[in-house]
Each structure stands twice: as structure tokens, then as C-alpha cells.
Design a protein around this motif. Sequence first.
Motif, PDB file in Angstrom:
ATOM      1  N   VAL A   1       0.831  -1.210   0.000  1.00 31.67           N
ATOM      2  CA  VAL A   1       0.000   0.000   0.000  1.00 31.67           C
ATOM      3  C   VAL A   1       0.863   1.256   0.000  1.00 31.67           C
ATOM      4  O   VAL A   1       0.609   2.208  -0.744  1.00 31.67           O
ATOM      5  N   HIS A   2       1.912   1.271   0.813  1.00 31.66           N
ATOM      6  CA  HIS A   2       2.705   2.499   0.914  1.00 31.66           C
ATOM      7  C   HIS A   2       3.861   2.545  -0.072  1.00 31.66           C
ATOM      8  O   HIS A   2       4.527   3.572  -0.218  1.00 31.66           O
ATOM      9  N   GLY A   3       4.099   1.455  -0.817  1.00 35.35           N
ATOM     10  CA  GLY A   3       5.087   1.476  -1.881  1.00 35.35           C
ATOM     11  C   GLY A   3       6.394   0.789  -1.563  1.00 35.35           C
ATOM     12  O   GLY A   3       7.318   0.807  -2.384  1.00 35.35           O
ATOM     13  N   GLY A   4       6.519   0.149  -0.404  1.00 35.18           N
ATOM     14  CA  GLY A   4       7.763  -0.515  -0.045  1.00 35.18           C
ATOM     15  C   GLY A   4       7.977  -1.841  -0.746  1.00 35.18           C
ATOM     16  O   GLY A   4       9.108  -2.299  -0.886  1.00 35.18           O
ATOM     17  N   LEU A   5       6.888  -2.487  -1.167  1.00 37.27           N
ATOM     18  CA  LEU A   5       6.947  -3.753  -1.886  1.00 37.27           C
ATOM     19  C   LEU A   5       5.972  -3.715  -3.054  1.00 37.27           C
ATOM     20  O   LEU A   5       5.087  -2.849  -3.124  1.00 37.27           O
ATOM     21  N   GLN A   6       6.113  -4.681  -3.949  1.00 38.34           N
ATOM     22  CA  GLN A   6       5.166  -4.892  -5.042  1.00 38.34           C
ATOM     23  C   GLN A   6       4.329  -6.137  -4.727  1.00 38.34           C
ATOM     24  O   GLN A   6       4.765  -7.007  -3.969  1.00 38.34           O
ATOM     25  N   LEU A   7       3.151  -6.229  -5.330  1.00 38.41           N
ATOM     26  CA  LEU A   7       2.311  -7.415  -5.119  1.00 38.41           C
ATOM     27  C   LEU A   7       3.054  -8.698  -5.459  1.00 38.41           C
ATOM     28  O   LEU A   7       2.879  -9.721  -4.799  1.00 38.41           O
ATOM     29  N   ARG A   8       3.871  -8.649  -6.505  1.00 40.27           N
ATOM     30  CA  ARG A   8       4.580  -9.869  -6.912  1.00 40.27           C
ATOM     31  C   ARG A   8       5.529 -10.360  -5.821  1.00 40.27           C
ATOM     32  O   ARG A   8       5.870 -11.544  -5.758  1.00 40.27           O
ATOM     33  N   ASP A   9       5.970  -9.451  -4.937  1.00 38.97           N
ATOM     34  CA  ASP A   9       6.889  -9.845  -3.869  1.00 38.97           C
ATOM     35  C   ASP A   9       6.224 -10.727  -2.822  1.00 38.97           C
ATOM     36  O   ASP A   9       6.919 -11.444  -2.087  1.00 38.97           O
ATOM     37  N   ILE A  10       4.905 -10.649  -2.713  1.00 39.05           N
ATOM     38  CA  ILE A  10       4.191 -11.415  -1.677  1.00 39.05           C
ATOM     39  C   ILE A  10       3.244 -12.439  -2.306  1.00 39.05           C
ATOM     40  O   ILE A  10       2.303 -12.894  -1.657  1.00 39.05           O
ATOM     41  N   SER A  11       3.512 -12.813  -3.546  1.00 38.46           N
ATOM     42  CA  SER A  11       2.619 -13.725  -4.278  1.00 38.46           C
ATOM     43  C   SER A  11       3.371 -14.962  -4.740  1.00 38.46           C
ATOM     44  O   SER A  11       4.553 -14.893  -5.097  1.00 38.46           O
ATOM     45  N   ARG A  12       2.656 -16.103  -4.728  1.00 37.88           N
ATOM     46  CA  ARG A  12       3.207 -17.364  -5.233  1.00 37.88           C
ATOM     47  C   ARG A  12       2.102 -18.104  -5.987  1.00 37.88           C
ATOM     48  O   ARG A  12       0.959 -18.161  -5.523  1.00 37.88           O
ATOM     49  N   PRO A  13       2.391 -18.706  -7.147  1.00 38.31           N
ATOM     50  CA  PRO A  13       1.352 -19.403  -7.914  1.00 38.31           C
ATOM     51  C   PRO A  13       0.926 -20.705  -7.257  1.00 38.31           C
ATOM     52  O   PRO A  13       1.761 -21.459  -6.737  1.00 38.31           O
ATOM     53  N   TYR A  14      -0.373 -20.978  -7.280  1.00 35.99           N
ATOM     54  CA  TYR A  14      -0.875 -22.213  -6.690  1.00 35.99           C
ATOM     55  C   TYR A  14      -0.489 -23.441  -7.507  1.00 35.99           C
ATOM     56  O   TYR A  14      -0.363 -24.539  -6.945  1.00 35.99           O
ATOM     57  N   ASP A  15      -0.324 -23.301  -8.820  1.00 36.12           N
ATOM     58  CA  ASP A  15      -0.039 -24.502  -9.621  1.00 36.12           C
ATOM     59  C   ASP A  15       1.274 -25.154  -9.198  1.00 36.12           C
ATOM     60  O   ASP A  15       1.398 -26.379  -9.166  1.00 36.12           O
ATOM     61  N   ARG A  16       2.253 -24.341  -8.823  1.00 31.46           N
ATOM     62  CA  ARG A  16       3.522 -24.891  -8.352  1.00 31.46           C
ATOM     63  C   ARG A  16       3.335 -25.603  -7.009  1.00 31.46           C
ATOM     64  O   ARG A  16       3.912 -26.663  -6.765  1.00 31.46           O
ATOM     65  N   PHE A  17       2.517 -25.020  -6.147  1.00 28.48           N
ATOM     66  CA  PHE A  17       2.258 -25.604  -4.823  1.00 28.48           C
ATOM     67  C   PHE A  17       1.568 -26.958  -4.938  1.00 28.48           C
ATOM     68  O   PHE A  17       1.996 -27.940  -4.325  1.00 28.48           O
ATOM     69  N   VAL A  18       0.486 -27.042  -5.727  1.00 28.69           N
ATOM     70  CA  VAL A  18      -0.256 -28.295  -5.813  1.00 28.69           C
ATOM     71  C   VAL A  18       0.561 -29.371  -6.524  1.00 28.69           C
ATOM     72  O   VAL A  18       0.468 -30.555  -6.179  1.00 28.69           O
ATOM     73  N   SER A  19       1.366 -28.966  -7.488  1.00 34.59           N
ATOM     74  CA  SER A  19       2.209 -29.937  -8.185  1.00 34.59           C
ATOM     75  C   SER A  19       3.282 -30.500  -7.258  1.00 34.59           C
ATOM     76  O   SER A  19       3.526 -31.715  -7.233  1.00 34.59           O
ATOM     77  N   ARG A  20       3.907 -29.627  -6.474  1.00 32.84           N
ATOM     78  CA  ARG A  20       4.986 -30.050  -5.582  1.00 32.84           C
ATOM     79  C   ARG A  20       4.496 -31.054  -4.547  1.00 32.84           C
ATOM     80  O   ARG A  20       5.207 -32.001  -4.196  1.00 32.84           O
ATOM     81  N   HIS A  21       3.259 -30.886  -4.076  1.00 31.85           N
ATOM     82  CA  HIS A  21       2.765 -31.721  -2.979  1.00 31.85           C
ATOM     83  C   HIS A  21       1.741 -32.763  -3.425  1.00 31.85           C
ATOM     84  O   HIS A  21       1.131 -33.416  -2.573  1.00 31.85           O
ATOM     85  N   GLY A  22       1.577 -32.925  -4.715  1.00 28.56           N
ATOM     86  CA  GLY A  22       0.712 -33.987  -5.216  1.00 28.56           C
ATOM     87  C   GLY A  22      -0.738 -33.825  -4.822  1.00 28.56           C
ATOM     88  O   GLY A  22      -1.407 -34.803  -4.460  1.00 28.56           O
ATOM     89  N   LEU A  23      -1.245 -32.602  -4.895  1.00 26.64           N
ATOM     90  CA  LEU A  23      -2.632 -32.330  -4.534  1.00 26.64           C
ATOM     91  C   LEU A  23      -3.510 -32.295  -5.768  1.00 26.64           C
ATOM     92  O   LEU A  23      -3.063 -31.931  -6.862  1.00 26.64           O
ATOM     93  N   ARG A  24      -4.760 -32.673  -5.596  1.00 27.46           N
ATOM     94  CA  ARG A  24      -5.753 -32.416  -6.633  1.00 27.46           C
ATOM     95  C   ARG A  24      -6.314 -31.021  -6.371  1.00 27.46           C
ATOM     96  O   ARG A  24      -6.694 -30.703  -5.243  1.00 27.46           O
ATOM     97  N   TRP A  25      -6.366 -30.199  -7.392  1.00 27.57           N
ATOM     98  CA  TRP A  25      -6.806 -28.812  -7.242  1.00 27.57           C
ATOM     99  C   TRP A  25      -8.120 -28.602  -7.982  1.00 27.57           C
ATOM    100  O   TRP A  25      -8.185 -28.750  -9.199  1.00 27.57           O
ATOM    101  N   VAL A  26      -9.163 -28.315  -7.230  1.00 23.31           N
ATOM    102  CA  VAL A  26     -10.439 -27.927  -7.834  1.00 23.31           C
ATOM    103  C   VAL A  26     -10.483 -26.410  -7.777  1.00 23.31           C
ATOM    104  O   VAL A  26     -10.668 -25.824  -6.702  1.00 23.31           O
ATOM    105  N   ARG A  27     -10.308 -25.796  -8.921  1.00 21.91           N
ATOM    106  CA  ARG A  27     -10.229 -24.334  -8.951  1.00 21.91           C
ATOM    107  C   ARG A  27     -11.631 -23.745  -9.078  1.00 21.91           C
ATOM    108  O   ARG A  27     -12.182 -23.582 -10.167  1.00 21.91           O
TER     109      ARG A  27
END
Length: 420
Positions: free
Chosen positions: A74-100
Motif C-alpha cells: 500500500v505504501h510502496g515498499g513492496l510490489q504485489l509480486r513480492d508477496i505472491s506465489r502461484p498455486y499450480d507450483r504448490f499443488v504440483s509439488r505436494h501432489g494435490l488435486r486442485w479444484v479451482r
Amino acid sequence: MQRRQLLKAGAGAAAMAGAPWVGAQAPRRVVVIGGGFGGATAARYLRQFNPDLSITLIEPADTFVMCPMSNRVVHGGLQLRDISRPYDRFVSRHGLRWVRGRAEAIDPVAREVRVGKERVPYDHLIVSPGVDYVYDGIEGLQTAEQQARVPHAWKAGPQTQMLRDQLQAMPENGVVAMTIPKVPYRCPPGPYERASLIAHYLQTRKPKGKLLVFDANPEMQAKKGLFEAVWKKRYAGLIEYVPSADLKSVDAAGGTLRFDMQGEVKAQVLNVIPPQRAGEVARNAGLANAGNRWCEVDFLSYESTAVAGIHVLGDSIAAAPGMPKSGHMANQQAKVCAGAITARLRGIELPSDPIIANTCYSFVSQTDVIHVASVHRYDAAKKTMLPVPGAGGLSAEPSVIEGIYAMAWATNILNDTLGA
């Protein structure tokens, strides 16, 4: 004592991972609603404890965006991309079924979750839907269109960027007005951190501007002495704090807030953080048995006290005394829950004295930070979690070194949640 607890926890995890399934039954199905700190951590640790378990994550978003550190966006110290991670990498790494998709309803009799036309069956269900926002009683914010014009930015994502853009577009001598709801709400220190960072932005970019903070509570709800000292020393003349301010209406087009006692206030940027309650899917399933607002749970397993076989995590629960609604706390609750489900699946006795901890860092400038920490232990007599006397602590004053600790904490909690 800490070393003994860690060794005990490690031994428990090893036992869960190595113990056989009860009888000869096939690995069972666990469904997790919500991929925030609670849901994602639960799914990740369930997989670690149970390599053959069938785990389904129901989550509509494509990206995990962490609320901690979002005020820095909000104040400009970080960008949204700095605090974001894609779910596809997460579900693939841990062998989850993802219902989007969005979990629309839970059928506890049929043991299934409805997502659009799909029915997702479960043997164990974890519900971690976060919070919904309550606009009842706030005239002018009754429709989705009206709400979209006045960002709360209390869920990190597009509204976070919207509030940042509004601050940047504000005139040099503009006024920002933000409102804080009555407790309980997600992240008790969060509004006061946001106010500090907006004041820092004004001080460095638009020193003729002003921030008005209207708090529905009679006083600050977290780190009161620290925030008061910071505002007096660093932001005198930039921040005006008004307690016991009951918001009645909002005119987004006219930039006006109206309060019960304070009357009308005009501002160029409006940041209304509304009251909150458990997510809709939990309430509709009858899980919100604390005033139809929050979900009561058994703190040994986080199983709902209203509906057997369903566990509730994170901001939606009716918290124990002194237990904040925070990302760190949801992460901790999820590990206890994952361990409890695993113990039941494997016929192991549930641990009887879980201990969890919480740390909350608050930036008060671009570099300086304050923190509060607490430790909570299960009390068998009272059947709840209670703060451990003498554990945890509070900053003496803001410091740069705490800013370094804060960023390391954020990286660690994110990696622990997603298993990165």
C-alpha cells in the motif's frame, strides 16, 4: 524446555509418518476448502505425514497472496509480486488435486462439497475460508458496485493495489480517511501498521496531506503504547486518531463518511475496513455456532463443535483468549489439525497438550519495525488454549534490526506454508 518440546514434536511427526494405516483400509480422502495460511499449511503437512493420502484443495484463486507485508505494498515498499506465489507450483509439488472454484455448499450427511456442478467427496474436511465482510448498517455500501469503489484492502490482492494507486493519485494536500471495525477482526495490529505506513508515505511524498483514523473501538487494540509513541514522535500533525467512531454511511462519489458522533468527514481517499465474520461456506454449513458469526472448535483437533468430521482453521474460528486472528496463528493451527487427522487415521492417540506460538511484526516506517509475540498452550480443565505466562514479548521500541527479522519471518512463514 523449548528443545524438549521440539524433540517431542519431531518424534510425534515421525510416529505419524511411520505408523501403519488402521486395518487394511485404503488411504482416505481429505478435502481442504481455502488455500490461505490455514488451508495450504494443512494440505502441505498432511501430505508430509501421509504420502498416500488423497488430498483435494478447493481454491478459486490462481495465486497465493500473503496478507502479512501487504501494507508495505500500500505504501510502496513492496510490489504485489513480492508477496505472491502461484498455486499450480504448490499443488504440483505436494501432489494435490486442485479444484479451482468456490466451495458453494457442504453436505455433512453425504460428506461432499459442492463446487459448481461438481460434488467433491470427503472422509475428513478442513474448512479455512477466511473472513467475509459485514456491510449491514453502513448506508452507501450495500451493493457490490458501491463496495468496489471503496477498497478495504483487507484481503491482499487487487484491492491492495487499488488503495496504493488512490494514494499516489491523491492531491498533494489531500486527506485520507480510514476506518477500523470493532474487534474481533483479522490481524489486530494491521490497521495501525497501515496508518503508520500511510503517514510515512505522506511525510516523504505529500507532506501537506493528512490521515484521519476512525476507530470503532475505544482505544487501539494492539501494541497501543508503541503505536502511540511512534505517531507522536514521527507523525505528529499527519495523523489524527479518533476512537469510538461508529461509521453509519459512505458516499463514495462525494468522498464523505458519516459517523454517529463525529458527523460528516470529507476525504480524497476512503479506506473502510468493515466488520468481519466467518466465511460464507462455513456459516451456511452451520459451523458458525458462536453468535452465527464465528466457528467454535475443539482445540485438540480443530474439529467443529457443531458438525462432526469437519475441521475449521484460521480467521473463521472463535479464537481462544489472547489468540489473534493472524496468518502465523492459522499456520500453527493447521499443523495441529493435520497431526490430529493423521493420528485418527493411523489409530494413534491425539496429543493432549499442543503448544503453538504467534509473532506479529508491524512496520512503522520503510525500515523500522515493532513486534509482539505470544505462546499458547492447551488447558485441559478449561478445554481451550491459554497464553503461557512470561512467554512471548513486545518490542521496547522500533528498530531497523527488527525490520530485517520481519522480512526473514515473512520468508520463513511463506515457505513453511507452501513447502517451498
